[in-house]
Design an enzyme around this catalytic site. Sequence first.
Site, PDB file in Angstrom:
ATOM      1  CG  ASP A   1      92.824  34.281 104.017  1.00 20.91           C
ATOM      2  OD1 ASP A   1      92.905  35.342 103.898  1.00 20.91           O
ATOM      3  OD2 ASP A   1      93.945  33.898 104.491  1.00 20.91           O
TER       4      ASP A   1
ATOM      5  CD  GLU B   1      91.861  40.323 107.217  1.00 21.70           C
ATOM      6  OE1 GLU B   1      91.680  40.268 108.345  1.00 21.70           O
ATOM      7  OE2 GLU B   1      92.986  39.659 106.799  1.00 21.70           O
TER       8      GLU B   1
ATOM      9  CG  HIS C   1      97.254  38.495 105.599  1.00 24.54           C
ATOM     10  ND1 HIS C   1      96.632  37.729 104.680  1.00 24.54           N
ATOM     11  CD2 HIS C   1      96.481  39.222 106.375  1.00 24.54           C
ATOM     12  CE1 HIS C   1      95.360  38.059 104.465  1.00 24.54           C
ATOM     13  NE2 HIS C   1      95.162  39.007 105.585  1.00 24.54           N
TER      14      HIS C   1
HETATM   15 ZN   LIG Z   1      97.872  36.710 103.182  1.00 23.26          ZN
END
Ligand SMILES: [Zn+2]
Length: 516
Positions: free
Chosen positions: A180, A294, A369
């Site tokens: 991430d 992403e 998010h």
């Molecule tokens: Zn984030």
Amino acid sequence: MQDTTSTARCETAGPDVRLHEAAAAAGFAVVPGSSTASADGVWAMVHTPAGRRLLVVPAAAQTALLAEFEGERGEHGGAPFLSGPLTAANAAALRRHLPWLKPRPLPQGTSAGFGDRLGLATPGHVRALRAAGGSIAPVFAQQSIREMTRTGRSPQAVIDDATWGSFEAGWTDGQGADADHLKTAADITACAAAGFTMFTIDPGGHVDPRADAGGPADIRAAWDRLPWDRLEDSAASMRARLAGRAFDIEGQRVSFDEGALVRAAVKYGRAVAHVTAMYRHLCDVMGGRPFDLEVSVDETDTPTAPVEHVFVASELRRLGLRWASLAPRFVGRFEKGVDYIGDLAAFEADVRVHAAIARVLGPYKISLHSGSDKFSIYDIAAQHTRGLIHLKTAGTSYLEALRALARSAPRLFRAIYVFALERYDQDRASYHVSATVAGAPEPARVSDAELPELLEDFHAREILHVTFGSVLTASHADGTRVFADDLRSMLQAHPEVYQECLERHFVRHLRPFAGR
Ligand SMILES: [Zn+2]
């Protein structure tokens, strides 16, 4: 004679019986729900006096596979077995034999990412997924480089902890693994080598906020200075391609007049160039292995306007990128570990148009998010994204660990809270949070019985949330951890308490998305 009978029973018994007999012979207790049969053997997590271990009982013709595992061999009824430590080598060998433990790209429907900073939350996440029902594809291994740095974990440790957790919980329905908020090519290389399959590229540092505030001359100058070579474009051709163009987004017009185009390009042009470079590096290091990309611009100062979303998507597409999900910066405030702060009607209008853009220009998923604890917007987000959504949570599992701790070990929890209050003003710098130390309950005024209630307090939640790195890495002079080791031991000694906290908390996150 007795021996013969016992051997005969073993040979004809089902694989699960053989496993339990081997465990019993060695004095181990099989973790309920963890046993799994495959063509080459039976497998389980067991409790041993030395902690949790892997137990492997190979099928009669497959005993050679034991050579792939580290550990101690035993024998029951003439059949060999092995109990091994939860090492990286054993995790890798286990993924070879139980391929559903190996991370893979996500299917296109609804998915959810469960960040797990302590590496012990996956069994609780599995319980929540099962309780919520539906078919939400999980990402158990999900950590940003910032979190890995702050917790002192490697990309491989993040993957391996999810392997052991999903193995322990008997999860066989597949999983993704999300590296991430990646910001550099080196981050990508390290995470690809560890086996991640989802890569969230964060070009936030390349988004130019002056586009929203600067005067016309500043914006014009910034447009002239865009990295046209890296965009494989020129000012003239971008203008010819987009100025005056209108996109039909499910009946809604999103159009680029000259001013809107220049502002969108100034704000996001460098970010598009950065994501493109990162994507090409990612393709190189993955060498043909499939992955999910992403693109996240959620951690920026100003919301992503619809025309800016269209700009980013159409430019990334022109440059040849394919992505699975995109995280716009929505209107309102997505602070860590607390509910949405803002006007629900404004959020609804915003998510509706972003979801429509993602369907028309993709389809790809909208990624939500800082998605934990945003209970007031889940139904709205689920309704408008129509199953094309990825819900991403990170620190809320750590807060549930602290809740379990507040119940089982109040003295340790209190010490962590006091320490977090001291650290907060320094640690909050890189987060969007508005809690204050003055607003949080004073430790001396909270009784032991009231400690779990601190997890319901806005200020205490954010303070505990953003100080995780300081708490987990605080060390004594001799190098031992002040809190982290005791916290992990408590969670491992009371897995039921932690799993129950996680299940209760995550069912509330997942249910709104489960039926779509
Ligand atoms: Zn984030």
